[in-house]
Design a protein around this motif. Structure first.
Motif, short mmCIF file in Angstrom:
data_model
loop_
_atom_site.label_atom_id
_atom_site.label_comp_id
_atom_site.label_asym_id
_atom_site.label_seq_id
_atom_site.Cartn_x
_atom_site.Cartn_y
_atom_site.Cartn_z
N ILE A 89 35.67 12.23 38.25
CA ILE A 89 35.03 12.26 39.56
C ILE A 89 33.87 13.25 39.51
CG2 ILE A 89 35.34 12.73 42.02
CD1 ILE A 89 38.34 12.04 41.56
N PHE A 90 32.67 12.74 39.76
CA PHE A 90 31.46 13.55 39.72
C PHE A 90 30.84 13.57 41.11
CE2 PHE A 90 26.71 13.32 38.67
CZ PHE A 90 26.55 14.69 38.78
N ASP A 91 30.76 14.76 41.67
CA ASP A 91 30.16 14.93 42.99
C ASP A 91 30.81 13.98 44.00
OD1 ASP A 91 28.47 16.14 44.80
OD2 ASP A 91 26.75 14.86 44.34
N GLY A 92 32.14 13.86 43.90
CA GLY A 92 32.91 13.07 44.86
C GLY A 92 33.02 11.59 44.56
N GLN A 93 32.40 11.11 43.46
CA GLN A 93 32.42 9.69 43.15
C GLN A 93 33.05 9.44 41.78
OE1 GLN A 93 28.55 7.76 42.84
NE2 GLN A 93 29.40 5.82 43.49
N GLU A 94 33.89 8.41 41.71
CA GLU A 94 34.49 7.99 40.45
C GLU A 94 33.42 7.34 39.57
OE1 GLU A 94 35.99 7.07 37.29
OE2 GLU A 94 37.50 7.99 38.61
N ILE A 95 33.16 7.92 38.38
CA ILE A 95 32.03 7.44 37.59
C ILE A 95 32.28 6.08 36.94
CG2 ILE A 95 31.32 9.83 37.14
CD1 ILE A 95 32.11 9.33 34.18
N PHE A 96 33.55 5.67 36.84
CA PHE A 96 33.85 4.36 36.26
C PHE A 96 33.99 3.27 37.31
CE2 PHE A 96 35.11 7.27 32.88
CZ PHE A 96 34.52 6.68 31.78
#
Length: 273
Positions: A89-96
């Motif tokens: 999770i990057f900056d609140g978003q799942e990167i996959f």
């Protein structure tokens, strides 16, 4: 005994890191595992990258450091047979997540490789490259960004009178700082550095380490290094990897003086690796 068998023996459980920074976590790995075909490279990794701090990834060759680093910006996607479980999770978003713009993700996570890789073009064109790829044509904006990035990478004073000369004429250390400037020009949140000093002499290495110290705070930095002294000098937090597992993660000062895991103690005291 092969490495797969060793993965189930003698490896201490992960010691979770207590947040020490003021700004909290920017990237969080939860139960992250990765396979290249049938071969598992990462096992159930859980860790958080603290915003604005430098995190060092250490461990013996083949332990998964670079694989872990390249997972943050999905560079591993380029390898056939890749499969992942868990989440980043990057900056609140799942990167996959299927809706994630992978190119946009990589712009927010600048990458600096082990060997300097300037493009066969001028110094200024190297730094301006990310902007031009994005379609920026404003000459003043490009010139201002080139100057800002070169100053941020402590290279401006050395090259300001030869910006139109080939970047391939720079020394190895200057080339690596140019690559850092190119990454900074894209205005990332994170800088990922995969052994950025391994091809450099001690003087150039010292300049890169000084630069990392200057850039911390403005960027969240992750550096893979085989040099434990370097990790101790440049990082706030250190993660020790062994056979694809995160063995221990904590404040660098504590990791190198009072490690909590036996395996970490054996590694930092030179008993193996």
């Amino acid at each position: 005994m092969n490495d797969n068998a060793l993965n189930h023996l003698h490896v201490e459980p992960t010691i979770h890191h207590e947040m020490k920074g003021d700004e909290g976590s920017l990237v969080t790995m939860k139960g992250f595992s990765l396979w290249y075909g049938a071969s598992q490279a990462l096992f159930d990794v859980e860790m958080e990258l603290e915003k604005g701090l430098v995190t060092a990834l250490i461990g013996p060759s083949g332990c998964g450091k670079s694989t872990l680093l390249r997972s943050y910006n999905r560079m591993n996607d380029l390898i056939d047979g890749l499969r992942v479980e868990g989440s980043i999770i990057f900056d609140g978003q799942e990167i996959f997540h299927p809706d994630v713009d992978v190119i946009g993700l990589r712009k927010r996570m600048g990458m600096v490789f082990q060997k300097p890789n300037p493009f066969p073009m001028s110094i200024a064109e190297n730094v301006a490259y990310p902007l031009k790829v994005d379609g920026v044509r404003d000459r003043k904006l490009i010139a201002d960004t080139v100057e800002r990035a070169l100053k941020s990478s402590a290279l401006w004073d050395e090259v300001k009178d030869r910006l139109n000369q080939s970047a391939l004429g720079l020394s190895g250390g200057q080339q690596q700082r140019l690559c850092i400037a190119r990454a900074i020009a894209a205005d990332p949140d994170v800088l990922l550095m995969d052994e950025p000093c391994s091809a450099l002499d001690p003087v150039a290495t010292a300049k890169i380490e000084e630069l990392i110290d200057e850039l911390s705070g403005r960027y969240t930095i992750v550096i893979v290094t085989h040099n434990m002294q370097q990790a101790a000098r440049v990082s706030h937090n250190t993660a020790f990897m062994y056979l694809g597992r995160l063995v221990e993660y904590g404040e660098t000062s504590a990791m190198f003086t009072v490690p909590r895991a036996d395996r970490t103690k054996e590694y930092v005291t030179g008993r193996f690796g």
